[in-house]
Enzyme design. Structure first.
Site, mmCIF file in Angstrom:
data_model
loop_
_atom_site.group_PDB
_atom_site.id
_atom_site.type_symbol
_atom_site.label_atom_id
_atom_site.label_comp_id
_atom_site.label_asym_id
_atom_site.label_seq_id
_atom_site.Cartn_x
_atom_site.Cartn_y
_atom_site.Cartn_z
ATOM 1 N N GLU A 42 25.752 73.409 -34.502
ATOM 2 C CA GLU A 42 24.383 73.799 -34.161
ATOM 3 C C GLU A 42 23.881 74.637 -35.327
ATOM 4 O O GLU A 42 24.315 75.776 -35.522
ATOM 5 C CB GLU A 42 24.358 74.610 -32.856
ATOM 6 C CG GLU A 42 22.966 75.122 -32.530
ATOM 7 C CD GLU A 42 22.934 76.055 -31.317
ATOM 8 O OE1 GLU A 42 23.798 75.932 -30.423
ATOM 9 O OE2 GLU A 42 22.043 76.924 -31.280
ATOM 10 N N ARG A 46 17.300 80.003 -38.085
ATOM 11 C CA ARG A 46 17.162 81.440 -38.338
ATOM 12 C C ARG A 46 17.217 81.711 -39.827
ATOM 13 O O ARG A 46 17.299 82.857 -40.250
ATOM 14 C CB ARG A 46 18.289 82.216 -37.656
ATOM 15 C CG ARG A 46 18.233 82.123 -36.163
ATOM 16 C CD ARG A 46 19.334 82.940 -35.509
ATOM 17 N NE ARG A 46 19.543 82.482 -34.155
ATOM 18 C CZ ARG A 46 20.460 82.967 -33.345
ATOM 19 N NH1 ARG A 46 21.267 83.919 -33.743
ATOM 20 N NH2 ARG A 46 20.589 82.495 -32.125
ATOM 21 N N THR A 70 18.060 77.492 -32.078
ATOM 22 C CA THR A 70 16.973 78.483 -32.211
ATOM 23 C C THR A 70 15.644 77.782 -32.502
ATOM 24 O O THR A 70 14.843 78.226 -33.324
ATOM 25 C CB THR A 70 17.283 79.551 -33.286
ATOM 26 O OG1 THR A 70 18.666 79.905 -33.225
ATOM 27 C CG2 THR A 70 16.469 80.819 -33.041
ATOM 28 N N LYS A 130 21.270 75.426 -21.484
ATOM 29 C CA LYS A 130 22.111 76.435 -22.127
ATOM 30 C C LYS A 130 22.040 77.697 -21.265
ATOM 31 O O LYS A 130 20.982 78.005 -20.717
ATOM 32 C CB LYS A 130 21.524 76.665 -23.521
ATOM 33 C CG LYS A 130 22.009 77.870 -24.276
ATOM 34 C CD LYS A 130 21.611 77.726 -25.748
ATOM 35 C CE LYS A 130 21.621 79.069 -26.454
ATOM 36 N NZ LYS A 130 21.709 78.916 -27.922
HETATM 37 C C1 3PG Z 1 23.162 81.445 -30.105
HETATM 38 O O1 3PG Z 1 22.143 81.314 -30.723
HETATM 39 O O2 3PG Z 1 23.550 80.583 -29.333
HETATM 40 C C2 3PG Z 1 23.927 82.698 -30.219
HETATM 41 O O3 3PG Z 1 23.350 83.587 -31.108
HETATM 42 C C3 3PG Z 1 25.358 82.547 -30.572
HETATM 43 O O4 3PG Z 1 25.940 83.615 -29.981
HETATM 44 P P1 3PG Z 1 27.201 84.342 -30.606
HETATM 45 O O5 3PG Z 1 26.806 84.757 -32.012
HETATM 46 O O6 3PG Z 1 27.444 85.534 -29.720
HETATM 47 O O7 3PG Z 1 28.331 83.381 -30.606
#
Ligand code: 3PG
Length: 215
Positions: A42, A46, A70, A130
């Site tokens: 994924e 960002r 995101t 999600k």
């Molecule tokens: C996401 O966008 O799914 C999260 O920021 C990932 O979360 P994590 O950094 O706590 O694994």
């Protein structure tokens, strides 16, 4: 979401969530994920490098199940799909993005933090969402509670998951797959330490195989 996408995500089990620093790292990173046993990513919107990284991975590793994360707008979803993303993941339930994806037959996994948001997604015809941010929301206990009223809904919990607790999530029948950034730490990526990333990915894949031996 189309059945085939669900099957792929269930068998991969753990999806590395990645903030790319430069598209130059995209192809070697994708190769490390594949070698480590998690042929999925994924790539989060960002960083400026997201679109070019998706394009590079789609070209070099076409077998990889490549998602864009995101995603906050339909425009970003379109950019991601044009670059080669095969699914769209968002932190919240944004109906503009969801509807763009549904209309264009693109698998979409919107973030939900409550039963109300799950029901919004159900009304849009989705059955995979999600759970974000999973640990903050109650994690495994929250997912067990959601299994009662929403027996047909599959979850992709993300946020606060690591090697220490991913197995607890993967053991739940209503968890399609987990997402997490722990396998691709920013410092290792920036330094181009792909062997160490591969080791972290391999550990995660081994955990998945222990908890889900059939995968
Ligand atoms: C996401 O966008 O799914 C999260 O920021 C990932 O979360 P994590 O950094 O706590 O694994």
């Amino acid at each position: 979401m189309v059945n085939q996408t669900q099957q792929i995500l269930r068998s991969i089990g753990i999806v590395p969530v990645i903030k790319m620093d430069t598209p130059d790292h995209a192809a070697p990173l994708a190769a490390a994920l594949r070698r480590g046993g998690l042929p999925a990513a994924e790539i989060t919107f960002r960083s400026e490098a997201a679109v070019d990284s998706i394009r590079a991975i789609a070209k070099k590793e076409p077998e990889m199940f490549l998602c864009a994360g995101t995603i906050l707008t339909p425009k970003q979803a379109q950019q991601a799909v044009e670059a080669g993303a095969r699914a769209i993941i968002s932190p919240g339930t944004n109906l503009d993005t969801v509807r763009w994806c549904v209309q264009n037959n693109i698998p979409v996994i919107p973030g939900c933090a409550s039963p109300t948001e799950v029901e919004v997604c159900l009304r849009e015809g989705l059955s995979t969402v999600k759970l974000f941010p999973a640990e903050v929301l109650g994690g495994v206990a929250m997912l067990k509670a959601m299994a009662g009223p929403y027996a047909e809904v599959n979850f992709m919990p993300t946020g606060g998951i690591g090697l220490v607790n991913a197995g607890d999530y993967l053991a739940l029948p209503n968890v399609l797959c987990c997402g997490g950034s722990w396998m691709v730490p920013g410092n290792l990526l920036a330094a181009g330490r792909f062997d160490e990333i591969e080791t972290l990915v391999r550990e995660a894949a081994a955990l998945r195989d222990r908890v889900r031996p059939q995968a």
